[in-house]
Design an enzyme around this catalytic site. Structure first.
Site, mmCIF file in Angstrom:
data_model
loop_
_atom_site.group_PDB
_atom_site.id
_atom_site.type_symbol
_atom_site.label_atom_id
_atom_site.label_comp_id
_atom_site.label_asym_id
_atom_site.label_seq_id
_atom_site.Cartn_x
_atom_site.Cartn_y
_atom_site.Cartn_z
ATOM 1 N N SER A 33 15.265 36.945 31.120
ATOM 2 C CA SER A 33 16.683 37.258 31.179
ATOM 3 C C SER A 33 17.046 37.618 32.608
ATOM 4 O O SER A 33 16.206 38.094 33.368
ATOM 5 C CB SER A 33 16.996 38.429 30.240
ATOM 6 N N ASP A 34 18.298 37.372 32.957
ATOM 7 C CA ASP A 34 18.780 37.767 34.271
ATOM 8 C C ASP A 34 20.244 38.157 34.145
ATOM 9 O O ASP A 34 20.980 37.573 33.346
ATOM 10 C CB ASP A 34 18.616 36.646 35.293
ATOM 11 N N THR A 35 20.641 39.135 34.946
ATOM 12 C CA THR A 35 22.019 39.618 34.940
ATOM 13 C C THR A 35 22.498 39.720 36.376
ATOM 14 O O THR A 35 21.788 40.247 37.232
ATOM 15 C CB THR A 35 22.102 40.989 34.239
ATOM 16 N N LYS B 254 12.056 32.884 34.792
ATOM 17 C CA LYS B 254 11.332 34.083 34.361
ATOM 18 C C LYS B 254 10.605 33.813 33.045
ATOM 19 O O LYS B 254 9.454 34.213 32.867
ATOM 20 C CB LYS B 254 12.285 35.269 34.217
#
Length: 193
Positions: free
Chosen positions: A72-74, A55
């Protein structure tokens, strides 16, 4: 603090944008459109950090490679299974029923691509324990849009908050951007003092 215009957020998440504001960072938003398919044999840590990195890179390219870009990734992990965003209300109901009465982990990765070529990364892992959630409540909750764009089908700051017995780790990480780790990364990038 350096000029706040130096950071691009490669995310359409209003939560991440608001969390960055808590650090005093006003970001330009350039959502990254990437393939979020889990690679064969890829574990949760590798997947979530790869997503944050990709990203960040996509946003960096989109912005002309001249400004620091954060991705960011969750994800929610129950046992060894990654629970992403539900594709249907039925899947959201299934995820919440599985999370009910159990402890799961929330992995939240952050990556910052700098114009000089350097990529900085960090990862937060937080344990979240839910109490029992009735099938009737899950059904009602899944009629709303809240679970539909959230990893694991829930928002820690939303309706499911009443069922969270404990959080061991970062509340903001469960929201989608671990502030302690993000601030450290932005200091390393000289974007935050």
């Amino acid at each position: 603090m350096s000029d706040s215009r130096t950071l691009i957020l490669a995310s359409a998440s209003p939560r991440r944008h608001e969390l960055l504001k808590q650090l005093g960072i006003e970001s330009s938003i350039a959502p990254a459109d990437i393939d979020e398919t889990i690679a064969s044999g890829e574990n949760a840590k590798d997947y979530v950090t790869r997503m944050a990195r990709e990203k960040s890179l996509a946003g960096f390219e989109k912005a002309g490679k001249t400004r620091a870009t954060m991705g960011s990734d969750t994800i929610v992990v129950l046992g060894d299974e990654i629970l992403g965003k539900p594709v249907s209300r039925a899947e959201a109901r299934s995820m919440l029923a599985r999370l009910s009465g159990n402890t799961h982990e929330v992995f939240s990765a952050v990556a910052v691509k700098l114009p000089g070529g350097e990529m900085l990364e960090t990862l937060n892992i937080t344990a979240v324990t839910f109490g029992e959630i009735s099938a009737e409540w899950i059904e009602q909750y899944c009629q709303s849009d809240e679970p539909m764009d959230k990893a694991g089908s829930y928002a820690v700051q939303g309706g499911t908050a009443q069922f969270i017995r404990s959080i061991v780790g970062s509340y903001s990480g469960v929201m989608g951007l671990p502030l302690f780790e993000t601030a450290a990364l932005l200091r390393q990038a000289r974007i935050l003092i």
